[in-house]
Design an enzyme around this catalytic site. Structure first.
Site, PDB file in Angstrom:
ATOM      1  N   GLY A 208      26.602 132.405  30.018  1.00  0.00           N
ATOM      2  CA  GLY A 208      25.273 132.596  29.456  1.00  0.00           C
ATOM      3  C   GLY A 208      24.955 134.062  29.283  1.00  0.00           C
ATOM      4  N   ASN A 209      23.682 134.353  29.110  1.00  0.00           N
ATOM      5  CA  ASN A 209      23.229 135.734  28.953  1.00  0.00           C
ATOM      6  C   ASN A 209      21.866 135.892  29.612  1.00  0.00           C
ATOM      7  OD1 ASN A 209      21.107 135.160  26.801  1.00  0.00           O
ATOM      8  ND2 ASN A 209      22.956 134.412  25.767  1.00  0.00           N
ATOM      9  N   ARG A 210      21.317 137.091  29.548  1.00  0.00           N
ATOM     10  CA  ARG A 210      20.108 137.412  30.298  1.00  0.00           C
ATOM     11  C   ARG A 210      18.824 137.244  29.492  1.00  0.00           C
ATOM     12  NH1 ARG A 210      21.077 143.325  32.319  1.00  0.00           N
ATOM     13  NH2 ARG A 210      18.975 142.975  33.133  1.00  0.00           N
ATOM     14  N   SER A 211      18.892 136.658  28.332  1.00  0.00           N
ATOM     15  CA  SER A 211      17.689 136.515  27.519  1.00  0.00           C
ATOM     16  C   SER A 211      16.676 135.579  28.184  1.00  0.00           C
ATOM     17  CB  SER A 211      18.040 135.981  26.129  1.00  0.00           C
ATOM     18  OG  SER A 211      16.873 135.793  25.366  1.00  0.00           O
ATOM     19  N   ALA A 275      19.450 134.608  21.777  1.00  0.00           N
ATOM     20  CA  ALA A 275      20.739 135.235  22.072  1.00  0.00           C
ATOM     21  C   ALA A 275      21.780 134.120  22.133  1.00  0.00           C
ATOM     22  CB  ALA A 275      20.672 135.992  23.392  1.00  0.00           C
TER      23      ALA A 275
END
Length: 400
Positions: A208-211, A275
């Protein structure tokens, strides 16, 4: 500075009790509120309650204080009229110009922004007559928020629930902040993606990502406050639904692609602010991957996810559709942004620098909006709501 003058119209639905919370938020934030309940609304919440919460007498009768001409003056003097809840009956009267009580007279004389927050059973909301009335009101410049989904009267659930008072208040605040420019997206359908996709590796792990989704949610909320019908594709964002916005929840990039291609069919504007993971695991392991002492884990093979923004840009669902992309960069921000704009084929690209203490998860953001026509607009660091409005300014100018 004079306090903004708000008329809170309350029509006769069970959700009238929730308008008390909206009234409290309006008065505590410094607004001067006049409550105009219909006769039916007073069966749910009494006149004394409205007067106590607003600090002003509730306006209930056309024939009271006749020398002050209340059926004209209340609407004429308002900076904003918000009707919450707005029943199917009330919106039908407003759409057809009927004026048989003080609230409908007020709506006819108001020359300020008007916000309707509908609440009714699903069948009533979906009825062709209600949908035509909503379309008429929106076409005339009124802001009609889409109702929320959830528990209705009795055991019924579905679309038709009054949006949360906190979110209606936020919509009203945004409308008041923009004044006469509030409705420049009226009659438009916009699709916004927000959050960050997650690509499952096993039942407990994902890439995943930090959005956080805050920027995308700000874009959706400000578009609704400017009169648009908004579809928000939310990828794993843990944020309250903006008032009047249809929220479609997704998790993976493939799910987002499917939802986006469905939603953009009749959209005037598509803003891909989510994102999206560039890669996903080539194989999903059905059981949790175990750690074995003394043994290194096997490498994770990755495959590319589809480029949703490029696909939507290359295959516009309708003539004149505007497509806006977002680019999060850590270095050579503008150079990478310009290359990405050309590669993606979108009309506008919002480029922002990300990293520690920048953009992700924060309430503020700074960006540069690059346009395919060569324009370049720098937006200084500030609340994400401000950046959202700046993006919509660029969009609205091109729609005109």
């Amino acid at each position: 500075m004079t306090a903004p003058r708000v008329v809170l119209g309350v029509s006769g639905g069970i959700a009238a009790y929730k308008a008390c919370e909206l009234l409290r938020r309006l008065t505590e934030s410094g607004h001067q509120v006049t409550v105009v309940p219909t006769a039916a609304a007073l069966h749910f919440v009494g006149e004394a309650t409205w007067a106590a919460l607003s600090g002003r007498p509730a306006a209930t009768e056309t024939w009271e204080s006749v020398h002050e001409v209340p059926h004209v003056r209340i609407g004429q003097n308002a900076d904003l009229v918000v009707v919450a809840p707005a029943t199917a009956d009330l919106m039908a009267k407003a759409a057809h110009g009927l004026a048989d009580d003080l609230l409908t007279n007020t709506l006819l004389t108001a020359r300020c922004p008007v916000v309707f927050a509908p609440a009714m059973h699903t069948e009533m909301w979906e009825h062709p007559a209600t949908q035509e009335n909503v379309a008429t009101l929106r076409r005339r410049g009124a802001i009609v928020l889409d109702p929320a989904e959830g528990r209705l009267t009795g055991k019924d659930t579905g679309k038709g629930r009054l949006p949360e008072p906190s979110e209606i208040f936020e919509a009203c605040r945004r409308v008041l902040a923009r004044g006469d420019l509030a409705q420049d997206l009226a009659g438009r359908h916009v699709v916004v993606s927000a959050g960050g996709t997650r690509e499952p590796l096993d039942p407990v792990r994902f890439l995943g990502n930090r959005s956080s989704g805050k920027q995308g949610y700000a874009l959706a909320a400000t578009a609704a406050a400017r009169g648009a019908r908004v579809t928000l594709l939310s990828a794993n964002a843990e944020l309250p639904d903006p008032a009047g916005v249809e929220v479609v929840r997704v998790s993976t990039a493939l799910q987002l692609r499917d939802a986006a291609l469905k939603a953009v069919v009749d959209a005037d504007v598509v803003v891909m602010a989510a994102a999206v993971a560039d890669f996903r695991p080539a194989e999903y392991v059905t059981g949790k991957i175990k750690k074995v002492d003394g043994v290194d884990p096997a490498p994770v093979a990755l495959v590319r996810n589809p480029d949703i923004l490029a696909e939507i840009s290359a295959h516009r669902a309708r003539p004149g559709q505007l497509v806006v992309g977002f680019a999060a960069e850590t270095d050579d921000v503008l150079a990478n942004g310009r290359a990405k704009l050309a590669r993606k084929g979108c009309d506008l690209l919002v480029v922002n620098e990300v990293g520690d203490s920048k953009a992700f998860g924060l309430d503020t953001n700074a960006a540069v909006v690059l346009a395919a026509d060569g324009a370049e607009v720098h937006i200084p660091d500030g609340p994400k709501e401000n950046l959202a409005d700046a993006v919509w300014d660029q969009v609205a100018a091109r729609l005109r």
